[in-house]
Design a protein around this motif. Sequence first.
Motif, mmCIF file in Angstrom:
data_model
loop_
_atom_site.group_PDB
_atom_site.id
_atom_site.type_symbol
_atom_site.label_atom_id
_atom_site.label_comp_id
_atom_site.label_asym_id
_atom_site.label_seq_id
_atom_site.Cartn_x
_atom_site.Cartn_y
_atom_site.Cartn_z
ATOM 1 N N HIS A 44 1.082 -1.181 -0.170
ATOM 2 C CA HIS A 44 -0.192 0.026 0.109
ATOM 3 C C HIS A 44 0.260 1.428 -0.227
ATOM 4 C CE1 HIS A 44 -3.669 -2.425 0.852
ATOM 5 N NE2 HIS A 44 -2.972 -2.900 1.232
ATOM 6 N N GLU A 45 2.089 1.491 -0.226
ATOM 7 C CA GLU A 45 2.875 2.798 0.503
ATOM 8 C C GLU A 45 3.533 2.967 -0.247
ATOM 9 O OE1 GLU A 45 4.613 1.882 5.439
ATOM 10 O OE2 GLU A 45 5.826 2.911 3.963
ATOM 11 N N VAL A 104 -5.693 1.070 -3.790
ATOM 12 C CA VAL A 104 -5.556 0.741 -4.852
ATOM 13 C C VAL A 104 -4.496 1.283 -5.389
ATOM 14 C CG1 VAL A 104 -6.503 0.438 -7.632
ATOM 15 C CG2 VAL A 104 -7.661 -0.215 -5.550
ATOM 16 N N ILE A 105 -3.184 1.013 -6.567
ATOM 17 C CA ILE A 105 -2.129 2.276 -6.877
ATOM 18 C C ILE A 105 -2.300 1.812 -8.549
ATOM 19 C CG2 ILE A 105 0.595 2.137 -6.916
ATOM 20 C CD1 ILE A 105 -1.122 2.405 -3.816
ATOM 21 N N ASP A 147 -2.076 -8.072 -7.639
ATOM 22 C CA ASP A 147 -2.374 -7.711 -6.221
ATOM 23 C C ASP A 147 -3.704 -6.676 -6.373
ATOM 24 O OD1 ASP A 147 -1.632 -9.880 -5.456
ATOM 25 O OD2 ASP A 147 0.438 -8.810 -4.668
ATOM 26 N N ASN A 148 -2.877 -5.621 -5.780
ATOM 27 C CA ASN A 148 -3.817 -4.151 -5.849
ATOM 28 C C ASN A 148 -3.419 -3.375 -6.852
ATOM 29 O OD1 ASN A 148 -1.670 -4.314 -4.051
ATOM 30 N ND2 ASN A 148 -2.640 -1.931 -2.816
ATOM 31 N N ILE A 188 -12.956 -1.020 -4.334
ATOM 32 C CA ILE A 188 -12.715 -0.363 -3.384
ATOM 33 C C ILE A 188 -13.857 -1.117 -2.823
ATOM 34 C CG2 ILE A 188 -12.979 2.152 -2.342
ATOM 35 C CD1 ILE A 188 -10.478 1.466 -3.357
ATOM 36 N N PRO A 189 -15.185 -0.644 -3.016
ATOM 37 C CA PRO A 189 -16.463 -0.701 -1.898
ATOM 38 C C PRO A 189 -17.016 -1.804 -2.046
ATOM 39 C CG PRO A 189 -17.221 0.104 -3.843
ATOM 40 C CD PRO A 189 -15.780 -0.308 -4.352
ATOM 41 N N GLY A 190 -16.142 -3.365 -2.362
ATOM 42 C CA GLY A 190 -16.608 -5.297 -2.607
ATOM 43 C C GLY A 190 -16.922 -5.661 -3.362
ATOM 44 N N GLU A 191 -17.369 -4.667 -4.869
ATOM 45 C CA GLU A 191 -18.362 -5.146 -5.928
ATOM 46 C C GLU A 191 -17.899 -6.444 -6.594
ATOM 47 O OE1 GLU A 191 -20.530 -2.354 -8.261
ATOM 48 O OE2 GLU A 191 -20.284 -0.312 -6.689
#
Length: 305
Positions: free
Chosen positions: A129-130, A143-144, A262-263, A300-303
Motif C-alpha cells: 500500500h505504501e 489500489v495503486i 494484487d492491488n 473499493i466497495p467490494g463489488e
Amino acid sequence: MRIPNNVFDVIVIGGNLAGSSAAISASNKGVNVVLVERNKEPFYPAHCGEAMAEVTTKMYGLDKIDFTKNRISNILLNVGSKEYLLKIKKFSIIIFDRNRVENGLLKRAEKQGVELFIGINMRDFKPPHEIVLDNKKTIKGKVIIDASGISCQVGRRIGMDTKLRKEDIGVCIQSRVKSDFTANTAKSWFHKPYAPLGYAYLFPLNEKLANIGLGVFGGIKLDQSKLLKNYIKDMTGGNYEIISTFKACVPLAPPMSRLIKDNVMIIGDAARLSNPTTGSGIRNALFSGSLAGIIAAKYIPGEIT
Ligand SMILES: Cc1cc2nc3c(=O)[nH]c(=O)nc-3n(C[C@H](O)[C@H](O)[C@H](O)COP(=O)(O)OP(=O)(O)OC[C@H]3O[C@@H](n4cnc5c(N)ncnc54)[C@H](O)[C@@H]3O)c2cc1C
C-alpha cells in the motif's frame, strides 16, 4: 475529500494521458484519489507527434476541452521507391495540441476532487500500500495504478516482467519545425534513407508549423540527429527553422501478459499498450486509464474482487 493519515482509495502514479484518465474515471464513481506526477509542467512541446483519430476525442470527452487541431485528409506514404497517396474520407486524423489536452484533463481531475501532487516524484513503492514520495512523505493507497510510462515504475518494484529488449523499444527523435507546409497532408517515409527499419513522419499543426520526427528499433547504431536533419531538409526544400528537438522512447513489445497484480494495475505505456507497428499509444492510454479507474472504483466497495 482527503481522509486521515494520507490514506487514499486510489493512488495513481503518473499524470499524463493514462494517469489523468484513470484518476477522472475513478473519482467520477465516488472513490477518493490522489495523482502523483513528477513534472511540474507537461513537456513543451509535447513529446509526441500529436496525431490521433478524431473519433477518440469524442469517446473520452476531449471534445469538451478547448484545444487547437488540424484535420488531416491526405497521407503521403513512401515505401521503398514507391509513393502512395491515401485519401481519408470518413475517419479523420487530427494533429492536436496535446499540452492543452494534458492540462485540461488534470484540471478536470482536480475539479472532480482528485488530489494532485504535481512536481512530486514517486521514489519508492513498498507493497502492498505504501508510496514513498521524493519529499520523504509517505502515502497509502488501497489500489495503486501505475501510469508512469515506459519505465513502469511500480510494476518493476513488484517483480513484474518490465524489461524490454532493445528491439522492442522505438527510439525516436522529433523536432518542432517552422516552414511552409500543406496543412491537410501528413507524410510518412518508411525505411531508408531516413529511418532504416523504421519510419519518419511529418505531421503539420498548421501551414507554418509541423512535428517532424523518426523512430527506429533500439540497438541499431545510427546518427539520428543527422537522419532527421536530412529528412527535414528534403521535406522543406531547405527552407526551415528548428524550434526545438527532443529524444524519447515508445514501447513496441506486446502488452504485458498480466496487467493486474494484487492491488496494482498497470496502464498505458507502462503496460506496453502502444501499437507496436506505429508506436501510437494515445488512444490506448486513454482507454486503459478510463477502464482501470472504473475497475478500481468497483473494487473499493467490494463489488468485485
Ligand atoms: C516521439 C514520439 C511520438 C509519438 N507520437 C504519437 C502520436 O502521434 N500518436 C499517438 O497516439 N501516440 C504517439 N506516441 C506515443 C504516446 O505519446 C504514448 O503512447 C502516450 O504518451 C502514453 O501515455 P501514458 O500516460 O501511458 O505515458 P506517458 O505519457 O509516458 O506519461 C507517464 C507520466 O508518468 C510520469 N512519471 C514517471 N515516473 C514517475 C514517478 N516516479 N513519479 C511520478 N510521476 C512519474 C511522467 O513524468 C509522465 O508524465 C509517441 C511517442 C513518442 C516517443
